[in-house]
Write a protein that holds these residues in place. Structure first.
Motif, PDB file in Angstrom:
ATOM      1  N   ALA A 219       0.638  -1.250  -0.062  1.00  0.00           N
ATOM      2  CA  ALA A 219       0.007   0.133   0.018  1.00  0.00           C
ATOM      3  C   ALA A 219       0.921   1.275   0.010  1.00  0.00           C
ATOM      4  CB  ALA A 219      -1.048   0.004   1.370  1.00  0.00           C
ATOM      5  N   ALA A 220       2.013   1.113   0.603  1.00  0.00           N
ATOM      6  CA  ALA A 220       3.054   2.282   0.703  1.00  0.00           C
ATOM      7  C   ALA A 220       3.433   2.641  -0.451  1.00  0.00           C
ATOM      8  CB  ALA A 220       3.849   2.290   2.015  1.00  0.00           C
ATOM      9  N   LEU A 221       3.770   1.568  -1.239  1.00  0.00           N
ATOM     10  CA  LEU A 221       4.426   2.015  -2.606  1.00  0.00           C
ATOM     11  C   LEU A 221       3.374   2.313  -3.645  1.00  0.00           C
ATOM     12  CD1 LEU A 221       6.780  -1.404  -2.947  1.00  0.00           C
ATOM     13  CD2 LEU A 221       7.505   0.937  -3.020  1.00  0.00           C
ATOM     14  N   ARG A 222       2.150   1.829  -3.389  1.00  0.00           N
ATOM     15  CA  ARG A 222       1.152   2.427  -4.316  1.00  0.00           C
ATOM     16  C   ARG A 222       0.932   3.941  -4.140  1.00  0.00           C
ATOM     17  NH1 ARG A 222      -1.606  -2.663  -3.260  1.00  0.00           N
ATOM     18  NH2 ARG A 222      -2.741  -1.743  -1.448  1.00  0.00           N
ATOM     19  N   SER A 223       0.866   4.502  -2.818  1.00  0.00           N
ATOM     20  CA  SER A 223       0.932   5.843  -2.678  1.00  0.00           C
ATOM     21  C   SER A 223       2.082   6.789  -2.640  1.00  0.00           C
ATOM     22  CB  SER A 223       0.086   6.138  -1.426  1.00  0.00           C
ATOM     23  OG  SER A 223       1.078   5.715  -0.389  1.00  0.00           O
ATOM     24  N   GLY A 224       3.285   5.760  -2.646  1.00  0.00           N
ATOM     25  CA  GLY A 224       4.545   6.609  -2.720  1.00  0.00           C
ATOM     26  C   GLY A 224       4.741   7.041  -1.193  1.00  0.00           C
ATOM     27  N   HIS A 225       4.005   6.632  -0.062  1.00  0.00           N
ATOM     28  CA  HIS A 225       4.185   7.247   1.220  1.00  0.00           C
ATOM     29  C   HIS A 225       4.065   6.292   2.170  1.00  0.00           C
ATOM     30  CE1 HIS A 225       4.321  11.449  -0.566  1.00  0.00           C
ATOM     31  NE2 HIS A 225       3.160  11.060  -1.174  1.00  0.00           N
ATOM     32  N   TRP A 226       5.111   6.235   3.240  1.00  0.00           N
ATOM     33  CA  TRP A 226       4.875   5.250   4.108  1.00  0.00           C
ATOM     34  C   TRP A 226       4.661   6.108   5.453  1.00  0.00           C
ATOM     35  CZ3 TRP A 226       8.601   0.361   4.778  1.00  0.00           C
ATOM     36  CH2 TRP A 226       8.244  -0.318   5.861  1.00  0.00           C
ATOM     37  N   TYR A 227       3.620   6.039   6.034  1.00  0.00           N
ATOM     38  CA  TYR A 227       3.256   6.807   7.306  1.00  0.00           C
ATOM     39  C   TYR A 227       3.361   5.945   8.261  1.00  0.00           C
ATOM     40  CZ  TYR A 227       0.749   9.790   3.949  1.00  0.00           C
ATOM     41  OH  TYR A 227       0.259  10.631   2.972  1.00  0.00           O
ATOM     42  N   THR A 228       4.178   6.415   9.317  1.00  0.00           N
ATOM     43  CA  THR A 228       4.769   5.703  10.487  1.00  0.00           C
ATOM     44  C   THR A 228       4.838   6.538  11.756  1.00  0.00           C
ATOM     45  OG1 THR A 228       6.169   4.237  11.523  1.00  0.00           O
ATOM     46  CG2 THR A 228       7.210   5.950  10.016  1.00  0.00           C
ATOM     47  N   ALA A 229       4.429   5.837  12.777  1.00  0.00           N
ATOM     48  CA  ALA A 229       4.788   6.594  14.228  1.00  0.00           C
ATOM     49  C   ALA A 229       5.733   6.085  15.035  1.00  0.00           C
ATOM     50  CB  ALA A 229       3.462   6.648  14.975  1.00  0.00           C
ATOM     51  N   SER A 230       6.577   5.303  14.200  1.00  0.00           N
ATOM     52  CA  SER A 230       7.752   4.417  14.986  1.00  0.00           C
ATOM     53  C   SER A 230       8.978   5.280  15.289  1.00  0.00           C
ATOM     54  CB  SER A 230       8.037   3.392  14.016  1.00  0.00           C
ATOM     55  OG  SER A 230       8.422   3.664  13.055  1.00  0.00           O
ATOM     56  N   GLU A 231       8.841   6.610  14.849  1.00  0.00           N
ATOM     57  CA  GLU A 231      10.031   7.259  14.763  1.00  0.00           C
ATOM     58  C   GLU A 231      11.257   6.710  14.324  1.00  0.00           C
ATOM     59  OE1 GLU A 231       9.857   8.864  18.828  1.00  0.00           O
ATOM     60  OE2 GLU A 231       8.078  10.106  18.634  1.00  0.00           O
ATOM     61  N   GLN A 232      12.557   6.599  15.260  1.00  0.00           N
ATOM     62  CA  GLN A 232      13.548   6.055  15.154  1.00  0.00           C
ATOM     63  C   GLN A 232      13.685   4.467  15.587  1.00  0.00           C
ATOM     64  OE1 GLN A 232      15.759   6.920  12.529  1.00  0.00           O
ATOM     65  NE2 GLN A 232      13.984   8.402  12.385  1.00  0.00           N
ATOM     66  N   GLY A 233      12.518   4.056  16.139  1.00  0.00           N
ATOM     67  CA  GLY A 233      12.538   2.877  16.416  1.00  0.00           C
ATOM     68  C   GLY A 233      12.900   1.614  15.443  1.00  0.00           C
ATOM     69  N   ARG A 234      13.325   0.368  16.076  1.00  0.00           N
ATOM     70  CA  ARG A 234      13.890  -0.671  15.073  1.00  0.00           C
ATOM     71  C   ARG A 234      13.014  -1.816  15.225  1.00  0.00           C
ATOM     72  NH1 ARG A 234      18.632   0.236  12.763  1.00  0.00           N
ATOM     73  NH2 ARG A 234      19.754   2.133  13.217  1.00  0.00           N
ATOM     74  N   THR A 235      13.044  -2.614  14.313  1.00  0.00           N
ATOM     75  CA  THR A 235      12.247  -3.992  14.286  1.00  0.00           C
ATOM     76  C   THR A 235      13.424  -5.059  13.934  1.00  0.00           C
ATOM     77  OG1 THR A 235      10.094  -2.865  13.969  1.00  0.00           O
ATOM     78  CG2 THR A 235      10.188  -5.104  13.522  1.00  0.00           C
ATOM     79  N   SER A 236      13.389  -6.207  14.519  1.00  0.00           N
ATOM     80  CA  SER A 236      14.063  -7.150  14.013  1.00  0.00           C
ATOM     81  C   SER A 236      13.209  -8.164  13.165  1.00  0.00           C
ATOM     82  CB  SER A 236      14.860  -7.846  15.223  1.00  0.00           C
ATOM     83  OG  SER A 236      15.472  -9.079  14.542  1.00  0.00           O
ATOM     84  N   TYR A 237      13.406  -8.313  11.892  1.00  0.00           N
ATOM     85  CA  TYR A 237      12.460  -9.428  11.187  1.00  0.00           C
ATOM     86  C   TYR A 237      13.441 -10.638  11.135  1.00  0.00           C
ATOM     87  CZ  TYR A 237       9.621  -5.378   9.914  1.00  0.00           C
ATOM     88  OH  TYR A 237       8.448  -4.149  10.007  1.00  0.00           O
ATOM     89  N   ALA A 238      12.501 -11.559  10.872  1.00  0.00           N
ATOM     90  CA  ALA A 238      13.094 -12.953  10.404  1.00  0.00           C
ATOM     91  C   ALA A 238      11.979 -13.569   9.419  1.00  0.00           C
ATOM     92  CB  ALA A 238      13.344 -13.902  11.857  1.00  0.00           C
TER      93      ALA A 238
END
Length: 294
Positions: free
Chosen positions: A157-176
């Motif tokens: 959805a972000a790619l379709r709009s060109g914008h990724w809205y986030t409230a995560s600030e500089q928080g990080r996520t570890s993905y697996a």
């Protein structure tokens, strides 16, 4: 003690992958029981010699019968995320049924740092872990990190709009990778673990949304700007986009958890069990660039 391994949620992505990896590890099909609300969906496993039983977390007597004869039961957390406590009741039902059936070892799929995580459903996991340990039985807890595949909830959805809205600030996520987490779970269960142990299964790195967006831009060649918003602004935007009312606070709580650092936990448990470095987020995004682009 029976060495039979019962996998609940075996028709789901994670449960199905755990069963597959058990078979790949040469665990005899007769040692595996695949539980699901819809046994007809597992005809392929039945054809391979795996026992398939109906397992409904809302039916304690039926669940007790299903667990009969199992040495280890893996309780895969359900996907009921309503605010009425239904999910926790289901998990407690499964624990109750396993004890009544004489199961000797319990395993459970949880969340990193459930005792302190701001994610709205974290208490379900923390209280389920409490219920498991209260049985006095050996318990193996798999605290699964965020799956690579969760990016499909936001990136297309972000790619379709060109914008990724986030409230995560500089928080990080570890993905697996979900499949590698399933592989690790299968590796532990295949050895009939003794005693209690908690594994936190995460990727080897944690990323900010800005860093993930850069990886997406590189792999897809599409523009993607990160727009930082407040929790209230994010909630309003999600509601305006048609996200169901009950899901909005859950998604916002995930952003809060990212800011708080509870999704950015990194351990070497997954790498140690697999005996290799887990698939990186960079590799996943490069491989799935076409699908993420929609």
């Amino acid at each position: 003690m029976s060495d039979t391994i019962f996998i609940t949620g075996a028709a789901g992505h994670l449960g199905g992958a755990v069963v597959r990896h058990l078979l790949d590890r040469r665990v005899a099909p007769e040692r595996i029981v695949a539980g699901t609300r819809h046994p007809e969906k597992l005809a392929d496993l039945a054809a391979r010699g795996v026992t398939v039983r109906k397992a409904d977390f809302d039916d304690v007597p039926g669940l007790t019968s299903a667990f009969a004869g199992a040495g280890t039961v893996l309780i895969i957390s359900t996907d009921v995320l309503t605010q009425d406590g239904h999910r926790l009741r289901q998990h407690r039902n499964a624990v109750q049924a396993a004890v009544a059936a004489g199961v000797r070892h319990l395993a459970y799929t949880s969340l990193p740092a459930p005792e302190t995580s701001p994610i709205s459903f974290a208490p379900d996991h923390a209280l389920t872990e409490e219920a498991l340990h209260a049985t006095g039985l050996p318990v193996t807890v798999f605290r699964n990190g965020w799956y690579h595949e969760n990016l499909f909830m936001s990136v297309p959805a972000a790619l379709r709009s060109g914008h990724w809205y986030t409230a995560s600030e500089q928080g990080r996520t570890s993905y697996a990778a979900r499949d590698e987490i399933a592989e690790a779970i299968a590796a532990v269960l295949a050895e009939a673990p003794s005693g209690s142990r908690t594994y936190t299964l995460t990727g080897s790195e944690a990323f900010t949304v800005e860093e993930i967006a850069a990886l997406v831009r590189t792999s897809t060649g599409k523009p993607l700007d990160v727009v930082h918003v407040t929790d209230d602004q994010l909630a309003a935007g999600l509601a305006a986009a048609g996200v169901p009312e009950g899901i909005v606070p859950i998604l916002v709580s995930m952003e809060v958890a990212t800011r708080a650092g509870s999704l950015g936990i990194v351990t070497d448990d997954l790498a140690t069990i697999l005996g290799r470095t887990p698939t990186s987020l960079q590799a996943f995004i490069a491989d799935k660039a076409g699908a993420l682009s929609g």
